[in-house]
Design a protein around this motif. Structure first.
Motif, PDB file in Angstrom:
ATOM      1  N   ASP A 136       6.853  26.266 -58.958  1.00 55.70           N
ATOM      2  CA  ASP A 136       6.773  25.305 -59.888  1.00 55.70           C
ATOM      3  C   ASP A 136       8.499  25.806 -60.701  1.00 55.70           C
ATOM      4  O   ASP A 136       9.240  26.717 -60.273  1.00 55.70           O
ATOM      5  N   GLU A 155       6.735  15.905 -56.590  1.00 60.14           N
ATOM      6  CA  GLU A 155       6.385  16.641 -57.675  1.00 60.14           C
ATOM      7  C   GLU A 155       4.613  15.795 -57.600  1.00 60.14           C
ATOM      8  O   GLU A 155       4.564  14.938 -56.978  1.00 60.14           O
ATOM      9  N   ARG A 158       1.940  18.547 -62.967  1.00 56.39           N
ATOM     10  CA  ARG A 158       2.454  19.016 -64.455  1.00 56.39           C
ATOM     11  C   ARG A 158       1.343  19.681 -64.979  1.00 56.39           C
ATOM     12  O   ARG A 158      -0.471  19.524 -64.862  1.00 56.39           O
ATOM     13  N   ASN A 172       4.830  22.880 -66.496  1.00 50.63           N
ATOM     14  CA  ASN A 172       5.459  23.398 -65.144  1.00 50.63           C
ATOM     15  C   ASN A 172       5.408  22.610 -64.723  1.00 50.63           C
ATOM     16  O   ASN A 172       4.269  21.791 -64.584  1.00 50.63           O
ATOM     17  N   PHE A 174       4.829  21.334 -60.993  1.00 48.62           N
ATOM     18  CA  PHE A 174       4.459  21.734 -59.081  1.00 48.62           C
ATOM     19  C   PHE A 174       5.175  21.168 -58.531  1.00 48.62           C
ATOM     20  O   PHE A 174       4.797  20.458 -58.716  1.00 48.62           O
TER      21      PHE A 174
END
Length: 180
Positions: A136, A155, A158, A172, A174
C-alpha cells in the motif's frame, strides 16, 4: 541502521512526531515494535542505501504497537499515537501462504530516484517466490505510485484513511503484483 534509514526515508511523515516527542523516543519505540528479521537491505560498500520489510500470513512487521507506544510515550499519549498513526499496521492483508505484503520500502533521501527501490523489491520477490505481492502507498506519494506501476503492480483498491488531515494524505492505495 535500518531504523535510521526508515526515519530518513520517511522524514516528512515522522517530522511532527519527532518534534513532539524527540528522536530518541521515536527510535526506541521503532526498535521495540519492528521485527527486524523481516527486513531486507540494499547497501553500497560505504553505507546502507535502503531497506524494505516483507510480511506474510503469519503477521505484519510491527507488533505490540499499542503497549510499546504507551511504554515510550505515556498511557494517554501512547494510546493516541497508536490510534492515529499505527493501528493500521496491525491489519494483516495476506490471505494465503502464497502472498507477501511489502512494507516499509525505505530508500534514504539522497539515494531516491536512482532505481534502488525497484532493484530491492525485485530481488526480494525473486528470493521469496510468493505467487502474489501486495503493498500500500499513500495517495500523495506520486513517485512511489509511478515506480510500482512501472514494475507491474496494479491498483486493486483504495481506502480512505482515518485522521487524513493530520497525516496529510487521504487514501491508502493497495497495489498487487502476480508472479508469472
Amino acid at each position: 541502521d535500518v531504523i535510521d534509514c526508515v526515519l530518513d526515508a520517511f522524514q516528512k511523515d515522522f517530522s511532527g512526531f519527532i518534534n513532539n516527542v524527540g528522536i530518541e523516543k521515536v527510535r526506541n519505540f521503532l526498535e521495540d515494535i519492528l521485527n527486524i528479521d523481516c527486513f531486507y537491505i540494499i547497501e553500497s560498500e560505504q553505507e546502507l542505501i535502503g531497506a524494505m520489510a516483507l510480511s506474510d500470513i503469519n503477521g505484519r512487521v510491527a507488533y505490540n504497537i499499542k503497549k510499546s507506544a504507551q511504554k515510550h510515550f505515556g498511557f494517554l499519549m501512547g494510546w493516541l499515537i497508536y490510534i492515529v498513526n499505527f493501528r493500521e499496521f496491525e491489519i494483516n492483508h495476506c490471505e494465503s501462504n502464497d502472498t507477501g505484503f511489502i512494507e516499509f520500502v525505505a530508500i534514504k533521501q539522497k539515494f531516491q530516484g536512482k532505481g534502488h527501490a525497484p532493484l530491492l523489491i525485485k530481488n526480494v520477490m525473486n528470493e521469496k517466490k510468493c505467487k502474489k505481492y501486495l503493498l500500500d502507498v499513500v495517495d500523495t506519494n506520486l513517485s512511489a505510485i509511478k515506480c510500482y506501476s512501472r514494475m507491474g503492480f496494479s491498483e486493486v483498491k483504495r481506502e480512505k484513511t482515518k485522521f487524513g488531515v493530520l497525516k496529510e494524505f487521504n487514501e491508502n492505495i493497495f497495489m498487487e503484483y502476480e508472479m508469472r
